[in-house]
Design a protein around this motif. Sequence first.
Motif, short mmCIF file in Angstrom:
data_model
loop_
_atom_site.label_atom_id
_atom_site.label_comp_id
_atom_site.label_asym_id
_atom_site.label_seq_id
_atom_site.Cartn_x
_atom_site.Cartn_y
_atom_site.Cartn_z
N CYS A 217 49.01 32.16 55.53
CA CYS A 217 49.20 32.84 56.82
C CYS A 217 48.41 34.14 56.98
O CYS A 217 48.69 34.92 57.87
N SER B 286 51.54 24.94 59.35
CA SER B 286 52.60 24.99 60.37
C SER B 286 53.66 26.03 60.06
O SER B 286 54.31 26.55 60.97
N SER B 287 53.83 26.39 58.79
CA SER B 287 54.80 27.44 58.46
C SER B 287 54.33 28.80 58.98
O SER B 287 55.13 29.74 59.07
N CYS B 288 53.06 28.92 59.33
CA CYS B 288 52.52 30.18 59.87
C CYS B 288 52.86 30.38 61.34
O CYS B 288 52.60 31.46 61.90
#
Length: 162
Positions: free
Chosen positions: A78, A115-117
């Motif tokens: 990220c 996608s976790s970002c």
Amino acid sequence: AEMRFVQVASVGTLLLGGCVSVQQQTVAPGAAPPRPIAVVPAIVRPPAVVHPPVIVHKTAASGVPIVLDSANSVDPSCHSLGVPTARVTQAPVHGSVKLLQRDIYPQFPPGNPRSSCNSTKAPGIVAQYASTAGFTGSDFTAVDVIFPDGKEAEFKFAITVK
């Protein structure tokens, strides 16, 4: 004259352009027969895949700015990889597009390693459209984005202004 077709691997049938004239040759007794013409296979490349441009449809209130899209670039942990460069490649006829640098949330689809970002803001570019006050109807614009890793994407927008 006759048309000749050549079967090329599994690509399909290739029509050789024009007509080919076929002539009969006579050979004198005791003379060596004419040498056959070597047939060299043609190099046929499959056609390049052409993807039609994706056009995003948006609706805007007359004179009110809307976000068309945004872009940023982050690594899987990220951290920002830098701010993409953007330019308007087709200006709208009935309004304007502003390209603004802002901290924005990434929008990676589920399953993407980044996608976790999506819950952490990162520096990016926002394309914002506003029609001329009082205009209603259709407008169109396109924005080209070059990411810090050298990848490029063109975004096209068909805008209904009400």
